[in-house]
Design a protein around this motif. Structure first.
Motif, short mmCIF file in Angstrom:
data_model
loop_
_atom_site.label_atom_id
_atom_site.label_comp_id
_atom_site.label_asym_id
_atom_site.label_seq_id
_atom_site.Cartn_x
_atom_site.Cartn_y
_atom_site.Cartn_z
N GLY A 1 0.81 -1.22 0.00
CA GLY A 1 0.00 0.00 0.00
C GLY A 1 0.84 1.26 0.00
N VAL A 2 1.85 1.30 0.85
CA VAL A 2 2.69 2.49 0.92
C VAL A 2 3.53 2.65 -0.35
N SER A 3 3.95 1.55 -0.92
CA SER A 3 4.73 1.60 -2.16
C SER A 3 3.89 2.15 -3.31
N LYS A 4 2.63 1.70 -3.41
CA LYS A 4 1.74 2.19 -4.46
C LYS A 4 1.46 3.68 -4.30
N GLU A 5 1.26 4.09 -3.04
CA GLU A 5 0.97 5.50 -2.78
C GLU A 5 2.15 6.39 -3.18
N ILE A 6 3.35 5.98 -2.82
CA ILE A 6 4.54 6.77 -3.16
C ILE A 6 4.79 6.75 -4.66
N LEU A 7 4.53 5.61 -5.28
CA LEU A 7 4.72 5.50 -6.72
C LEU A 7 3.73 6.37 -7.48
N ASN A 8 2.47 6.33 -7.08
CA ASN A 8 1.42 7.03 -7.83
C ASN A 8 1.35 8.52 -7.54
N LYS A 9 1.58 8.90 -6.28
CA LYS A 9 1.41 10.31 -5.90
C LYS A 9 2.70 11.11 -5.90
N PHE A 10 3.82 10.41 -5.76
CA PHE A 10 5.11 11.11 -5.66
C PHE A 10 6.13 10.59 -6.67
N ASN A 11 5.62 9.92 -7.70
CA ASN A 11 6.47 9.41 -8.78
C ASN A 11 7.60 8.52 -8.25
N GLY A 12 7.29 7.81 -7.16
CA GLY A 12 8.27 6.87 -6.61
C GLY A 12 9.37 7.51 -5.80
N THR B 1 6.96 5.89 12.99
CA THR B 1 7.58 5.62 11.69
C THR B 1 7.96 6.93 10.99
N ALA B 2 7.05 7.90 11.03
CA ALA B 2 7.36 9.20 10.42
C ALA B 2 8.56 9.84 11.09
N ASP B 3 8.63 9.76 12.40
CA ASP B 3 9.73 10.42 13.12
C ASP B 3 11.06 9.71 12.91
N ILE B 4 11.05 8.41 12.68
CA ILE B 4 12.30 7.72 12.36
C ILE B 4 12.87 8.25 11.05
N LEU B 5 12.01 8.47 10.08
CA LEU B 5 12.47 9.04 8.80
C LEU B 5 12.96 10.47 9.00
N LEU B 6 12.24 11.25 9.80
CA LEU B 6 12.63 12.63 10.03
C LEU B 6 13.91 12.72 10.86
N ALA B 7 14.07 11.82 11.84
CA ALA B 7 15.29 11.82 12.63
C ALA B 7 16.50 11.49 11.77
N ASN B 8 16.30 10.62 10.79
CA ASN B 8 17.39 10.29 9.88
C ASN B 8 17.79 11.49 9.03
N ARG B 9 16.82 12.36 8.78
CA ARG B 9 17.11 13.56 7.97
C ARG B 9 17.63 14.71 8.83
N TYR B 10 17.03 14.91 10.00
CA TYR B 10 17.34 16.09 10.81
C TYR B 10 18.22 15.78 12.02
N SER B 11 18.37 14.52 12.39
CA SER B 11 19.11 14.04 13.55
C SER B 11 18.22 14.04 14.79
N TYR B 12 18.68 13.33 15.81
CA TYR B 12 17.96 13.24 17.07
C TYR B 12 17.96 14.56 17.83
N PRO C 1 -0.22 4.94 3.90
CA PRO C 1 -0.78 3.76 4.57
C PRO C 1 0.19 3.16 5.59
N GLY C 2 -0.29 2.95 6.80
CA GLY C 2 0.50 2.27 7.81
C GLY C 2 1.57 3.11 8.47
N VAL C 3 1.64 4.40 8.16
CA VAL C 3 2.68 5.26 8.74
C VAL C 3 2.09 6.09 9.88
#
Length: 239
Positions: free
Chosen positions: A100-111, A138-149, A132-134
């Motif tokens: 579900g999340v893969s389809k959403e990113i592929l269709n709405k954000f061109n992958g 989960t969102a904060d793990i992605l953001l922490a990887n970008r912005y740091s803890y 889906p499922g985020v």
């Protein structure tokens, strides 16, 4: 009167001494995920309700059969994905989320999930949580990887249990309250390192079952550990 819990330099040094030996546990996770936000997303989905070892096993099995890209997973055979990630548990549910999340990113954000992460931090989190499922963690793990803890501390079950037992928040505190309490508790200049040391403490010492309250570094001020001193209980079996 119970002492105020203060994370000073002396206590941080003790945290470092006790938990630095656990740092190697972070190396079990695939390094590629740190450099690819979509791979990190899939790894985080696989990490839910399982051990780090089982999560990594599931990820490695999946990456051996599929390219970890939105296109490959959105179009991948559902049964084959499920078989690949069985070692991580809840594989049918996780397969549905991954597709579900893969389809959403592929269709709405061109992958390209980076399109979301390039937005301002608050807007980025809102967009991530529409996938889906985020959820928050989960969102904060992605953001922490970008912005740091220093800017984002993900709150999982270990962190949630720790901040409540320490009395930094009440037992009914919401995710955002727990996160802000930790941001206030840890000195900003040391947040990147200390947040992870506290996570090790939550995972290995302040456990849900049989926490090692005796000899805890925060025993002098811990709200939860106070029960031991008052009641003479040597251990607790439930959080």
């Amino acid at each position: 009167m119970k002492k105020q819990l203060n994370l000073n330099s002396h206590l941080i040094g003790k945290l470092e001494d006790r938990y630095r030996s656990k740092w190697h546990r972070l190396s079990i996770y695939p390094k590629e995920a740190a450099n690819d936000s979509f791979k990190l997303l899939i790894l985080t989905i696989l990490s839910q309700h399982t051990s780090g070892e089982n999560c990594v096993s599931a990820y490695n099995n999946l990456s051996a059969r599929f390219a970890i890209t939105p296109s490959a997973l959105a179009n991948g055979d559902e049964e084959e994905i499920s078989n690949a990630i069985k070692t991580g548990g809840l594989y049918k549910t996780k397969t549905r989320i991954i597709k579900g999340v893969s389809k959403e990113i592929l269709n709405k954000f061109n992958g390209n999930i980076e399109k979301i992460l390039r937005l301002k931090k608050e807007e980025s989190k809102k967009r991530l949580m529409r996938l889906p499922g985020v959820g928050n963690k989960t969102a904060d793990i992605l953001l922490a990887n970008r912005y740091s803890y220093r800017e984002v501390i993900p709150i999982d079950t270990h962190m949630s249990r720790l901040v409540k037992r320490l009395g930094l928040v009440g037992n009914e505190a919401r995710y955002e309250e727990m996160q802000q309490a930790l941001m206030n508790f840890i000195p900003a200049r040391k947040r990147e390192r200390v947040a992870r040391l506290l996570w090790f403490m939550g995972k290995y010492t302040c456990r849900a079952q049989n926490p090692e309250c005796q000899g805890c570094l925060f025993g002098h001020a811990c709200k939860y550990g106070e029960k031991i001193r008052v009641n003479g209980i040597s251990t607790f079996h439930k959080s």
